[in-house]
Design a protein around this motif. Structure first.
Motif, PDB file in Angstrom:
ATOM      1  N   LEU A 195       0.813  -1.214   0.000  1.00 23.36           N
ATOM      2  CA  LEU A 195       0.000   0.000   0.000  1.00 23.36           C
ATOM      3  C   LEU A 195       0.849   1.267   0.000  1.00 23.36           C
ATOM      4  O   LEU A 195       0.370   2.335  -0.332  1.00 23.36           O
ATOM      5  N   SER A 196       2.115   1.132   0.377  1.00 27.04           N
ATOM      6  CA  SER A 196       3.023   2.286   0.338  1.00 27.04           C
ATOM      7  C   SER A 196       4.446   1.776   0.118  1.00 27.04           C
ATOM      8  O   SER A 196       4.724   0.597   0.298  1.00 27.04           O
ATOM      9  N   ASP A 197       5.325   2.653  -0.251  1.00 26.40           N
ATOM     10  CA  ASP A 197       6.726   2.297  -0.417  1.00 26.40           C
ATOM     11  C   ASP A 197       7.395   2.290   0.950  1.00 26.40           C
ATOM     12  O   ASP A 197       7.237   3.238   1.731  1.00 26.40           O
ATOM     13  N   PRO A 198       8.142   1.242   1.260  1.00 29.01           N
ATOM     14  CA  PRO A 198       8.810   1.197   2.562  1.00 29.01           C
ATOM     15  C   PRO A 198       9.954   2.199   2.626  1.00 29.01           C
ATOM     16  O   PRO A 198      10.558   2.550   1.608  1.00 29.01           O
ATOM     17  N   LEU A 199      10.248   2.648   3.826  1.00 26.07           N
ATOM     18  CA  LEU A 199      11.333   3.595   4.030  1.00 26.07           C
ATOM     19  C   LEU A 199      12.679   2.922   3.755  1.00 26.07           C
ATOM     20  O   LEU A 199      13.529   3.469   3.080  1.00 26.07           O
ATOM     21  N   PHE A 200      12.841   1.713   4.290  1.00 28.06           N
ATOM     22  CA  PHE A 200      14.044   0.919   4.049  1.00 28.06           C
ATOM     23  C   PHE A 200      13.604  -0.370   3.387  1.00 28.06           C
ATOM     24  O   PHE A 200      12.727  -1.061   3.880  1.00 28.06           O
ATOM     25  N   ASP A 201      14.237  -0.733   2.289  1.00 26.79           N
ATOM     26  CA  ASP A 201      13.853  -1.936   1.571  1.00 26.79           C
ATOM     27  C   ASP A 201      15.097  -2.767   1.300  1.00 26.79           C
ATOM     28  O   ASP A 201      16.038  -2.290   0.661  1.00 26.79           O
ATOM     29  N   SER A 202      15.110  -3.992   1.825  1.00 24.23           N
ATOM     30  CA  SER A 202      16.237  -4.887   1.573  1.00 24.23           C
ATOM     31  C   SER A 202      15.771  -6.330   1.682  1.00 24.23           C
ATOM     32  O   SER A 202      14.695  -6.618   2.205  1.00 24.23           O
ATOM     33  N   LYS A 203      16.586  -7.237   1.194  1.00 20.94           N
ATOM     34  CA  LYS A 203      16.268  -8.664   1.247  1.00 20.94           C
ATOM     35  C   LYS A 203      16.257  -9.139   2.706  1.00 20.94           C
ATOM     36  O   LYS A 203      15.456  -9.996   3.078  1.00 20.94           O
TER      37      LYS A 203
END
Length: 110
Positions: free
Chosen positions: A53-61
């Protein structure tokens, strides 16, 4: 000369046990219902997370892996403490086909 080896059984080749005696136990059926509830809840949580629903602030595997592990534990806890009822519905349906499970035991009230 050695004796010929016997042909492998279905359980040995597929890894699936052909022993169905454990299916006659009410405790095992209840445990299977609880596990089904946990799997269902986990799939539901995973589906909700995929909605993005929104873009995450931090995105990683690593965060994705941690989130998957956390969702698994939450789903298991939900199935144990606050079930949705899908596991109970499944066990009730399966118990109808098991005449041994429908009959009260000697020590239990009817």
């Amino acid at each position: 000369m050695t004796a010929p080896t016997p042909a492998p059984t279905t359980a040995a080749t597929t890894g699936i046990s052909t022993d169905t005696s454990r299916l006659k136990s009410k405790d095992n059926l209840d445990k299977a219902g609880q596990q089904f509830e946990a799997v269902f809840t986990g799939m539901m949580l995973k589906s909700m997370r995929q909605a993005k629903l929104s873009d995450p602030l931090f995105d990683s595997k690593a965060i994705d892996t941690f989130t998957d592990m956390q969702d698994g534990l939450v789903a298991k806890s939900m199935a144990e403490h606050t079930p949705l009822g899908i596991g109970k519905a499944m066990t009730d349906f399966l118990a109808k086909s098991q005449s041994d499970l429908n009959e009260p035991t000697a020590g239990s009230p009817p």
